[in-house]
Each structure stands twice: as C-alpha cells, then as structure tokens.
Design a protein around this motif. Structure first.
Motif, short mmCIF file in Angstrom:
data_model
loop_
_atom_site.label_atom_id
_atom_site.label_comp_id
_atom_site.label_asym_id
_atom_site.label_seq_id
_atom_site.Cartn_x
_atom_site.Cartn_y
_atom_site.Cartn_z
N CYS A 130 0.83 -1.21 0.00
CA CYS A 130 0.00 0.00 0.00
C CYS A 130 0.86 1.26 0.00
O CYS A 130 0.33 2.37 -0.17
N TYR A 133 0.49 4.13 -2.63
CA TYR A 133 -0.48 5.23 -2.58
C TYR A 133 0.17 6.53 -2.13
O TYR A 133 -0.33 7.62 -2.43
N ALA A 136 -1.56 10.04 -0.87
CA ALA A 136 -2.94 10.09 -1.39
C ALA A 136 -3.93 10.62 -0.36
O ALA A 136 -5.03 11.02 -0.71
N LEU A 141 -7.95 3.99 1.99
CA LEU A 141 -7.76 4.18 0.56
C LEU A 141 -8.17 2.93 -0.21
O LEU A 141 -7.63 1.85 0.03
N THR A 145 -7.50 4.22 -5.83
CA THR A 145 -6.72 5.41 -5.50
C THR A 145 -5.51 5.53 -6.42
O THR A 145 -4.75 4.57 -6.56
#
Length: 351
Positions: A130, A133, A136, A141, A145
């Motif tokens: 993750c 991201y 973000a 999320l 995304t």
C-alpha cells in the motif's frame, strides 16, 4: 482450472515468505523455496519445517535475477503457481540506495516473469504494498486510489505492478493476483518465526521490541509534526499471519479468471507511532523510551487501506489486531534475543 498444488515461493526465508511457507505446508501444498539470504538465513526454513511438521519440498539459494539458476529450478519441478515475495523493502534505505532497489525489485520481477513464461507457468500471487499510494491522503484508501509513491521502494513496487498489468493485457493466459498489503507486523505465535533483518532494523515493531528488551537505549521517532492527532505518522499494521493467510486464500482464486486483479490487505484503521509504543509497553510490561528525530525522506503522514473489496469478493478479513502483533513480536524477541543467530529459548525459560 484446478487449484495449484506446487507453489514456488521467492524470498521464502524472509519475514513474510517464511510465514507463508508455514501456512502453505499446513494446507498441504508442495513448497519450493528460492532465496539469496541477503536479508535472511537458511536456519529459518528449519524452523518452518519444525512448526509445520513437514519438509519443504526443495530449497535453492539463488538471486531471482539469475535467470539461468532460476530456470534450472523450473526444469526440476512442475511448478503450478508462484508467490513472489523476494524484494528489498526498507523505505529509508531505498532513499539512500535507489538504483539497488530498482535493480532488485523490478529486475527480479522481470527475470521471474521471463522464466515463468519460458516454462509455461502463468499463475502468480504478487506481494505488493500500500506504500504505492504515497501522499494520497489519510484513507482508508481503496484500490482505485491513484498511485503517488514517495520513495524508491514504493515506486519500484508500482513499476512492478505496471509491468504485470502490461503482461496480462498482452498475454491472456496469465492470472496475477496483486496484493497490496499494509505494514506487516507480529510474528508466528510459536515464537519460532519473526522478523530478524540483518543490520539495524528499520521496521517500527522490531525496533520497539529491542528497546523494550534493553538492546537499544531508546526508539527514534521520526517526525512529530505530521497532521495527525499526536503528530506522529499513522500506519495500518497487519499481522503477518493475516498477511500470509490472505496470500494462501489467493491461490484458491487464481481460477476465478485471467488478468490482473488488485486487492488491498489491511485492518482498515491506523495506529500512530506512539499508539504502537503504548500498546507494546502494555503487552511487555516494559517502558519504551523514545526520542524525537526529524522526518525521514519518503515517509508520509498516514497510510490506511480500504479492504472492503477483498472482504466482498473472497470473504477474507483479518482476525488479529495491534495487541496481537505486539504480543507475538514480544514473544519472538524474548525467545530469540539475538535473532536467528542463537538458538530459540523454550517458552518460559529465563534469560
């Protein structure tokens, strides 16, 4: 398409990979391991077999970028699917060694894909992050995304994902399950397996454990001026056993259809650095002194995953929380004060 029975695990002696091997052996899979031991040790696999009560099918010391050596493994074994964990993973180190991270993570993935293709193996479970991201937002999320990686580690994972997506578009025989997991934490509940990186650990949970055990004087908290409730960075900490169980479940879903399918893995809520310190101190009964330090390059304020898609499609949900991760990390630390370099203590034995 029948479920795979023989699984090649790259990085199978590493933190996540070794726990994955235990779960795969427990579920009756034949497991083939490749690992270069650059951040692990062969002793790990002896412990994997001890926990599972079964032998690993075969183990090969090699770098996945070595296509000739990797091809020889595929020649010897009828591999049905691959779980790809082999990668460099430390955010802070990646900002100091970007070329090495791209070489290992992207180069390793392309070498693996070419070797798989040459041997007619088209099923892959890819362990992503993750971290792609980036900035973000606080989350949770979802998978839609847009990626905004802020460090070479995250960017290398994102590049691997793009390569895998292109392969699936070009070659319809491929099925790739791309699992973006949040920060893996914890250890096997037996205390025999855990995270034991070479050199100074960068993983928060491992650092906290060493401070609680008196092996480090204090924890360095990088940044207390983030826009979070206590000023420290927030992450979604997923127990390593939940992480690998989700990867095992993914094998059952390789038959769902070709192409690349992306899923987040996490608990769906975040904990700050000071939350982790407090939880670990409560579990261990030890103080965890810390000192504040400037933010590290490449870090973000918060990173929490929306895991509703994998819950909806696979019925998978994590069953462990932050307290479990702290408890199991502490047990591993107590039983293995010097990591895998020394013999594990029996539970209940004194230092």
């Amino acid at each position: 398409m029948s479920p795979p029975s023989t699984v090649l695990v790259t990085g199978g002696a590493g933190f996540i990979g070794s726990h994955a091997c235990v779960v795969l052996l427990d579920h009756g899979y034949e497991v083939i391991v490749v690992d270069d031991y650059s951040n692990s040790t062969p002793q790990v696999l002896t412990r994997v077999e001890r926990i599972a009560g079964r032998f690993v099918g075969a183990v090969y010391q090699l770098d996945v970028r070595d296509r000739r050596a990797l091809s020889a493994v595929f020649d010897r074994h009828a591999v049905d699917a691959v779980m790809h964990f082999a990668a460099y993973k430390a955010v802070g180190t990646s900002t100091r060694m970007p070329v090495e991270y791209y070489d290992a993570n992207v180069g390793g993935t392309t070498a693996l894909l070419m070797t798989m293709h040459e041997h007619g193996v088209y099923q892959l479970v890819f362990s992503s992050s993750c971290a792609i991201y980036g900035e973000a937002g606080p989350g949770p999320l979802p998978e839609t995304t847009p990626a905004r990686p802020t460090n070479p580690y995250a960017a290398s994972k994102w590049l691997c994902e793009q390569i895998l997506a292109d392969v699936c578009r070009r070659c319809p025989e491929y099925t790739v399950l791309n699992l973006r997991h949040c920060n893996p934490a914890g250890a096997h509940p037996s205390g025999l397996l855990g995270e034991d990186p070479r050199g100074t650990p960068e993983n928060l949970m491992r650092c906290v454990a060493q401070v609680a055990d008196g092996r480090q004087h204090r924890l360095r908290v990088y940044g207390n001026d983030y826009p979070t409730p206590d000023g420290t960075a927030i992450r979604d900490y997923l127990h390593v056993m939940d992480t690998v169980e989700a990867h095992r479940v993914a094998l059952d879903h390789l038959a769902d259809g070709p192409g690349m399918h992306v899923y987040n893995l996490g608990v769906g809520r975040g904990s700050s650095v000071l939350d982790v310190v407090a939880a670990f101190s409560a579990v261990s009964g030890r103080p965890v002194p810390y000192e504040l330090a400037p933010r590290r390059p490449g870090d973000v304020a918060a990173l929490v995953a929306d895991t509703s898609a994998v819950a909806r499609d696979w019925g998978w949900r994590p069953t462990r929380g932050l307290t479990d991760s702290c408890r199991d990390t502490w047990r591993f630390q107590q039983l293995n004060p010097n990591g895998y370099a020394g013999s594990a203590r029996r539970p209940g034995s004194k230092r």
